[in-house]
Design a protein around this motif. Structure first.
Motif, short mmCIF file in Angstrom:
data_model
loop_
_atom_site.label_atom_id
_atom_site.label_comp_id
_atom_site.label_asym_id
_atom_site.label_seq_id
_atom_site.Cartn_x
_atom_site.Cartn_y
_atom_site.Cartn_z
N THR A 103 43.53 44.04 55.47
CA THR A 103 43.41 44.33 54.06
C THR A 103 42.34 43.34 53.41
N TRP A 104 41.31 43.85 52.67
CA TRP A 104 40.27 43.17 52.09
C TRP A 104 40.10 43.25 50.73
N ILE A 105 39.71 42.14 50.03
CA ILE A 105 39.21 41.89 48.57
C ILE A 105 37.97 41.52 48.37
N GLU A 106 37.48 41.84 47.32
CA GLU A 106 36.12 41.51 47.02
C GLU A 106 36.19 40.78 45.65
N ALA A 107 35.44 39.81 45.66
CA ALA A 107 35.44 38.64 44.53
C ALA A 107 34.24 37.92 44.12
N ARG A 108 33.97 37.34 43.22
CA ARG A 108 32.72 36.45 42.79
C ARG A 108 33.35 35.03 43.32
N PRO A 109 32.35 34.18 43.72
CA PRO A 109 32.41 32.83 44.42
C PRO A 109 32.91 31.92 43.05
N GLU A 110 32.23 32.31 42.03
CA GLU A 110 32.48 31.36 40.78
C GLU A 110 33.94 31.68 40.30
N TRP A 111 34.76 32.67 40.52
CA TRP A 111 35.97 32.77 40.19
C TRP A 111 36.98 31.77 41.01
N ALA A 112 36.72 31.33 42.17
CA ALA A 112 37.35 30.30 43.00
C ALA A 112 37.39 28.92 42.22
N PRO A 113 38.60 28.15 42.38
CA PRO A 113 38.90 26.98 41.77
C PRO A 113 37.92 26.06 42.86
#
Length: 218
Positions: A103-113
Motif C-alpha cells: 500500500t502506497w501513499i504520496e505526501a509532501r515532505p513539509e507535512w511531516a513533523p
C-alpha cells in the motif's frame, strides 16, 4: 460496543513486525480532543487514527499525547483498511494506491513533523544505540548498501509518552528520501520494511505491507 481495528504497518517480507496502529472506524463515538487523546493514551500505540468520514477518507491522527496533522504509518494503514484513493488529513490530501502486497501513499515532505535525521557510518552503530533521553525526536540511519539504496534505521520519538522507539516511521522515511533525493529500501526496528520513491512534483511515495492484528475494545 465499538471495536478498534489493530493493524501492523510496514511489515517485513516474512509478514512479521511492522508498527502497530489502532483505527477507530467510527470516529464520531469519540468526539472532542480530550476523548481522542485519552483513548490514544490508553491504547498506547505510537499512533491511533479516528475515521471521521470513511467515504471521503477523512482521518484524525493522534499519538498518546498529541494530534498530528500528518503521519506516515497511520496513513498507510488507514488507506489499506478503508481502500480509498485518497485520505484527507489536517495537513492536506494524501493520495493512496494499492500495488500487489504494498500500500502506497504520496505526501509532501513539509507535512511531516520535525525530525532530527542523524547519519551513522555503519549499520552496527545504529543497532547498538541506547535509548536517548526524552526531548529530541531522532531518526538514526546508516547505509547498509548505498548503491542499492538500502538503509538501516531506528526511530526514537523522545516524547515522554511511553513510546520509546518506533518500529516503523513513514514520516521520517519521507524526510530522509527528500533529503537524499532517491528511492530507498529501509529496514527499521526489529525487521520492518519501508519503501520510498521521490516524485517529480516534490512529493514522496511511501509504501509497505499491512497485516491485520485483531481488534480491541476501548
Amino acid at each position: 460496543m465499538t471495536h478498534i481495528d489493530v493493524l501492523r504497518v510496514f511489515c517485513g517480507p516474512d509478514g512479521r513486525h511492522g508498527n502497530r496502529l489502532g483505527v477507530v472506524r467510527d470516529g464520531s463515538r469519540f468526539p472532542g480532543d480530550e476523548a481522542r487523546r485519552a483513548l490514544a493514551a490508553r491504547l498506547g500505540y505510537s499512533e491511533t487514527v479516528f475515521v471521521d468520514d470513511p467515504e471521503r477518507g477523512l482521518v484524525d491522527i493522534w499519538t498518546p499525547s498529541l494530534r498530528l496533522p500528518f503521519a506516515g504509518h497511520p496513513c498507510v494503514g488507514a488507506a489499506w483498511l478503508l481502500d480509498v484513493p485518497e485520505l484527507v488529513t489536517a495537513a492536506g490530501v494524501v493520495a493512496a494506491r494499492q500495488d500487489g502486497e504494498f500500500t502506497w501513499i504520496e505526501a509532501r515532505p513539509e507535512w511531516a513533523p520535525p525530525r532530527t535525521l542523524r547519519e551513522f557510518q555503519d549499520p552496527d552503530e545504529v543497532d547498538r544505540l541506547p535509548l536517548p533521553p526524552p526531548g529530541e525526536w531522532v531518526y538514526a540511519w546508516a547505509w547498509s548498501e548505498e548503491a542499492a539504496g538500502r538503509v538501516r534505521a531506528r526511530a526514537f520519538p523522545g516524547r515522554g509518552d511511553g513510546v520509546e522507539e518506533d518500529e516503523a516511521t513513514g514520516a521520517a522515511a519521507l524526510l530522509l528520501t527528500a533529503r537524499l533525493g532517491r528511492a530507498l529500501n529501509i529496514s527499521q526496528g526489529r525487521g520492518s520494511q519501508l519503501l520510498t520513491a521521490p516524485q517529480r512534483d516534490g512529493t514522496v511515495e511511501v509504501g509497505g505491507r499491512v497485516e491485520p492484528a485483531g481488534t480491541v475494545r476501548p
